[in-house]
Design a protein around this motif. Structure first.
Motif: not given
Length: 328
Positions: A275, A302, A311, A315
């Protein structure tokens, strides 16, 4: 004070004199700015000889670029914890754009801080703990920390070089920074508490900066090599990564040993590593291919760019589209 205001690329530009700011903070412990675009406050507190902390609190009513062509900072190692919205910082001496987001700690040295800070949203807040180079050298010598000496060595050259490191902000670091942001230093007890918090933050940040031992000795060299290979596979195939069981079979480990190995070698889970790499690669793609959010999402795995945006914001603390505007 030198002030120039104009509208450029949808940012309200403000030029200020760094020397005036540093002199005001040294003399009174405070620097304040009130303008049509908002307010900006700095408060400095002494912690120990050669060590101080600065709280930064800015609230803007529009997108602002604060820039300067001349700015010489004290010879200090700075540890900055961001607590507000995302902003982008560029220092000419470092030569790289730095994204300041709430989950990051920036550890840097730069005598010349000419450049800009772009605030996309309303809030620019953070805490900076600043340690003189002499105090840093003393700490290194007292604790014989060779790893830290190597990482910070550019600051100790005959002609010092600017540098920066980015580490993840832990919940403990963020909590300490929030306490420092709102802690008074008017009474002795408060002053001692503030000093203790500052030292805790220094300790945690430098500890995060120093590379951790890669294994406890329970893993063989062959197993460690397989763990590194597994991470390479994840990074190479981030568009469509294998499952943990598939990955374990491919490198010749069982899935339990693979999971434990990632935590021991990289201090992260396998998909935590993936990730982080996805988000950092996506940020690079957005900078290099302006406006290509769907492309960035696809290249890091994605298929739904809405999920990617969620996401990315989780982040970095900012959406991809807002980040593109910030870096125009």
């Amino acid at each position: 004070m030198i002030i120039t205001l104009n509208n450029m690329d949808d940012f309200y530009r403000f030029q200020f004199d760094h020397d005036e700011m540093f002199n005001a903070v040294d003399d009174t412990g405070f620097y304040g700015l009130d303008a049509s675009f908002g307010m900006f406050r700095l408060n400095q507190y002494g912690l120990d000889h050669g060590i101080n902390a600065v709280t930064i609190d800015g609230n803007f009513n529009r997108r602002v670029e604060m820039y300067s062509s001349d700015g010489f900072s004290p010879r200090e190692l700075k540890i900055f914890v961001s607590l507000g919205d995302c902003c982008e910082c560029y220092m000419q001496s470092i030569g790289q754009r730095i994204l300041l987001s709430p989950n990051k700690v920036i550890i840097y040295f730069a005598e010349d801080v000419s450049g800009y800070t772009r605030a996309q949203a309303a809030s620019f807040k953070g805490v900076s703990v600043n340690v003189s180079l002499e105090s840093v050298q003393s700490l290194i010598e007292n604790y014989q920390c060779k790893a830290l000496e190597r990482l910070l060595s550019p600051a100790f050259l005959n002609i010092p070089r600017s540098f920066f490191h980015v580490v993840e902000s832990t919940e403990e670091m963020t909590a300490i920074a929030h306490q420092m942001m709102f802690c008074s230093s008017e009474r002795l007890s408060d002053t001692l508490k503030y000093r203790d918090l500052g030292w805790q933050l220094i300790s945690l940040a430098l500890e995060a900066l120093i590379p951790k031992p890669r294994c406890s000795g329970r893993m063989s060299r062959a197993d460690i090599s397989k763990i590194h290979r597994a991470r390479e596979i994840l990074f190479d195939r981030m568009e469509s990564p294998p499952s943990l069981i598939e990955l374990a079979r491919e490198v010749g480990l069982n899935d339990f040993k693979l999971k434990q190995g990632f935590k021991e070698v990289f201090n992260q889970t396998a998909f935590g590593c993936l990730h982080r790499q996805r988000m950092e690669k996506a940020r690079t793609i957005l900078l290099e291919q302006r406006g290509q959010i769907i492309t960035a999402a696809s290249e890091v795995g994605y298929q739904n760019h809405g999920h990617f945006s969620v996401a990315f914001r989780k982040y970095f603390g900012i959406t991809p589209s807002a980040y593109l505007k910030l870096t125009q």
